[in-house]
Scaffold this motif. Structure first.
Motif, short mmCIF file in Angstrom:
data_model
loop_
_atom_site.label_atom_id
_atom_site.label_comp_id
_atom_site.label_asym_id
_atom_site.label_seq_id
_atom_site.Cartn_x
_atom_site.Cartn_y
_atom_site.Cartn_z
N ARG A 175 -3.87 0.28 -2.98
CA ARG A 175 -2.86 0.99 -3.77
C ARG A 175 -1.96 0.01 -4.51
O ARG A 175 -1.66 0.20 -5.69
CB ARG A 175 -1.99 1.85 -2.85
CG ARG A 175 -2.38 3.25 -2.81
CD ARG A 175 -1.32 4.11 -2.11
NE ARG A 175 -1.98 5.27 -1.60
CZ ARG A 175 -2.07 5.59 -0.33
NH1 ARG A 175 -1.51 4.85 0.59
NH2 ARG A 175 -2.71 6.67 0.04
N SER A 176 -1.52 -1.01 -3.83
CA SER A 176 -0.58 -1.94 -4.45
C SER A 176 -1.27 -2.80 -5.53
O SER A 176 -0.68 -3.05 -6.58
CB SER A 176 0.08 -2.84 -3.40
OG SER A 176 -0.88 -3.67 -2.79
N GLN A 185 -3.56 0.69 1.68
CA GLN A 185 -2.25 0.32 1.13
C GLN A 185 -2.37 -0.89 0.21
O GLN A 185 -1.76 -0.93 -0.85
CB GLN A 185 -1.25 0.03 2.25
CG GLN A 185 -0.75 1.26 2.97
CD GLN A 185 -0.04 2.21 2.03
OE1 GLN A 185 -0.63 3.19 1.58
NE2 GLN A 185 1.21 1.93 1.71
N TYR A 216 -5.94 1.89 7.14
CA TYR A 216 -4.70 2.29 6.47
C TYR A 216 -4.08 1.10 5.71
O TYR A 216 -3.66 1.23 4.56
CB TYR A 216 -3.71 2.85 7.50
CG TYR A 216 -2.39 3.24 6.89
CD1 TYR A 216 -2.26 4.43 6.17
CD2 TYR A 216 -1.28 2.41 7.00
CE1 TYR A 216 -1.05 4.79 5.60
CE2 TYR A 216 -0.06 2.76 6.43
CZ TYR A 216 0.04 3.95 5.73
OH TYR A 216 1.23 4.30 5.15
N ARG A 217 -4.05 -0.07 6.34
CA ARG A 217 -3.53 -1.28 5.68
C ARG A 217 -4.36 -1.64 4.45
O ARG A 217 -3.81 -1.99 3.41
CB ARG A 217 -3.51 -2.45 6.67
CG ARG A 217 -2.25 -2.52 7.45
CD ARG A 217 -2.12 -3.88 8.14
NE ARG A 217 -1.92 -3.61 9.55
CZ ARG A 217 -2.68 -4.03 10.55
NH1 ARG A 217 -3.70 -4.78 10.31
NH2 ARG A 217 -2.40 -3.72 11.79
#
Length: 158
Positions: A19-20, A16, A12-13
């Motif tokens: 995504r960023s 993320q 999940y990290r």
């Protein structure tokens, strides 16, 4: 059981982070990964273009455009004339100063650099304290543009 939670949290990290980095607004993992793939492909294309430019620069075959950039801004007491080029323009300053003289502009302040690139920023007013409002910025731009064109024609002969 605990290792699954750790793996899922780490995944999940990482999603993320992807995504960023890629500015992705996708919610599904597969969409984020596809966006990241497209982002990487775009970066590879940019890198290839930069490598081609670097190779061309090493061989001195870059065409920096047809004309130096010219901008004339009217001021309260005259004009600010800006001329920019990505390459050194040997002799261009003389042509521009002759154009100023032909217009009857007095240069109050100027900044010039012509080592690796050409950059001129000059503040000019009408000589003999004549009202410079009668002279339009468009006229100044046309005359300086013609001076740049004359410089190009003269330098092409050599």
């Amino acid at each position: 059981m605990v290792s699954r939670v750790h793996k899922r949290t780490a995944l999940y990290r990482n999603i993320q982070h992807l995504r960023s980095i890629t500015n992705s607004h996708a919610r599904r993992k597969t969409s984020v990964i596809l966006d990241a793939s497209e982002y990487i492909h775009g970066l590879m294309q940019k890198l290839q273009e930069l490598n081609q430019l670097a190779a061309a620069a090493a061989q001195n075959i870059i065409d920096y455009g047809p004309m130096p950039l010219l901008k004339v801004e009217p001021q309260e007491e005259g004009f600010v004339i800006k001329v920019l080029s990505q390459r050194s323009c040997q002799g261009l300053l003389v042509f521009i100063l002759e154009a100023f003289e032909g217009l009857g502009l007095e240069v109050l302040q100027a900044r010039v650099s012509c080592v690796d690139s050409f950059c001129l920023e000059a503040v000019g007013i009408k000589e003999n304290n004549q009202d410079s409002r009668h002279m339009d910025a468009q006229i100044v731009e046309q005359v300086v543009s013609q001076a740049i064109q004359n410089w190009r024609e003269v330098t092409k002969q050599y």
